[in-house]
Design a protein around this motif. Structure first.
Motif, PDB file in Angstrom:
ATOM      1  N   LYS A 285      -4.779  -0.910   5.740  1.00 48.02           N
ATOM      2  CA  LYS A 285      -4.302  -1.441   4.548  1.00 48.02           C
ATOM      3  C   LYS A 285      -5.306  -1.646   3.602  1.00 48.02           C
TER       4      LYS A 285
ATOM      5  N   ASP B 271       3.612   2.250   3.152  1.00 50.35           N
ATOM      6  CA  ASP B 271       4.874   1.359   3.299  1.00 50.35           C
ATOM      7  C   ASP B 271       3.986   0.380   2.445  1.00 50.35           C
ATOM      8  N   GLY B 272       5.093  -0.694   1.997  1.00 47.64           N
ATOM      9  CA  GLY B 272       4.511  -2.182   1.496  1.00 47.64           C
ATOM     10  C   GLY B 272       4.079  -2.012  -0.117  1.00 47.64           C
ATOM     11  N   GLU B 273       4.073  -0.911  -0.846  1.00 50.38           N
ATOM     12  CA  GLU B 273       3.505  -0.781  -1.892  1.00 50.38           C
ATOM     13  C   GLU B 273       4.482  -1.005  -3.101  1.00 50.38           C
TER      14      GLU B 273
ATOM     15  N   GLN C 286      -0.411   0.953   7.083  1.00 59.62           N
ATOM     16  CA  GLN C 286      -0.485  -0.474   7.331  1.00 59.62           C
ATOM     17  C   GLN C 286      -1.546  -0.709   8.392  1.00 59.62           C
TER      18      GLN C 286
END
Length: 307
Positions: free
Chosen positions: A80, A109-111, A77
């Motif tokens: 990014k 995270d966030g993928e 993050q």
């Protein structure tokens, strides 16, 4: 041979033997003094970073000079848009090398959900992680940390099947980079130690493992999984460990986790001697203070384990 010369050689031999034994004892003591290695998870500094008081490029320096830790775990993050930026990654490498710091892993995270029910969405999530495998390779890391999220509305078995499928696809890609894909207990069924261990058994790949986190065992809003049982179940597959802390008592002990009991499980029961990453998430004291308190607690655990 003259008597005095023979005696001199004998004494020299004994002295050399004594020195050798002393050095051997020192080496044994040094080995005992380091039952595991300590790293620092970047999430420990997430408030400082988000407030603009620390740049990701300076993480290595801060870890070494301010926190007294010589190994780091990045969080994607905080850079990014830099996964494919060769110049940026080269600068991270330079800063780490300049400070004598080892780059251990990248927490991703966030993928997308690797256990998404929709096959196309699951495949896309796998592909979204490819760039982080490549970045981790460039940085000399041994792993990327991912999540085994699926749809909580599905059954226990179905979520296991889907998560295992996504992880297997990603691990197959990562094999080409000599990279591990490791899963943290991070909420939902992934915080159920038996479930995540079952996912590992289903994937059954050498480069797919776990990152047991001492604190992340909330399965739902009203259900907590036993943290000692969970870590015990996940350690057979562990390639890294997360030492989560939230608060300390006046004696420097973590108030939620018995660290001496937990580290006995990690080191003695499962013969783990790799990196244990500091992850301070508490309040009341500053992030640097929380990190240092966690480091000192881990050092006390290491001392006891080496006794």
């Amino acid at each position: 041979m003259p008597m005095h010369l023979g005696r001199r050689l004998f004494l020299q031999s004994m002295a050399a033997t004594g020195a050798g034994l002393a050095l051997s004892s020192q080496l044994v003591a040094a080995e005992k003094a380091a039952p595991f290695k300590i790293s620092l998870a970047e999430w420990s500094l997430h408030r400082t970073i988000r407030e603009g008081k620390l740049d990701n490029l300076d993480f290595a320096k801060t870890a070494k000079e301010t926190c007294g830790v010589e190994a780091i775990e990045y969080v994607n993050q905080f850079f990014k848009d830099k996964a494919k930026d060769e110049k940026y990654l080269a600068e991270l490498n330079k800063r780490a090398a300049d400070n004598g710091v080892t780059q251990v892993l990248i927490m991703c995270d966030g993928e997308g959900a690797l256990g998404a029910p929709d096959e196309a969405a699951r495949k896309q999530a796998v592909e979204n992680h490819h760039k982080w495998v490549e970045a981790a390779k460039t940085l000399g890391c041994h792993s990327i940390r991912v999540n085994a999220a699926s749809d909580h509305k599905l059954s226990y078995a179905e979520q296991m099947k889907l998560a295992a499928d996504g992880l297997a696809q990603l691990s197959e890609f990562a094999k080409g980079y000599d990279m591990n894909v490791i899963v943290e207990n991070h909420g939902g069924l992934s915080s159920d130690g038996a479930w995540l261990a079952g996912v590992m058994k289903t994937v059954n790949m050498e480069n797919c493992g776990t990152l047991p986190d001492f604190g992340n065992f909330r399965v739902s809003s009203n259900e907590m999984y036993d943290r000692y049982k969970g870590v015990d179940e996940l350690m057979p597959y562990a390639k890294a460990v997360s030492a989560k802390t939230h608060a300390f008592d006046v004696e420097g002990n973590e108030t939620n986790t018995d660290y001496f009991k937990m580290m006995d499980i990690v080191v003695n029961k499962h013969n783990y001697h790799g990196f244990v990453g500091i992850e301070w998430e508490g309040g009341g004291i500053g992030e640097i203070e929380g990190i240092i308190a966690t480091r000192k607690l881990l050092e006390r655990c290491a001392e006891k384990l080496s006794a």
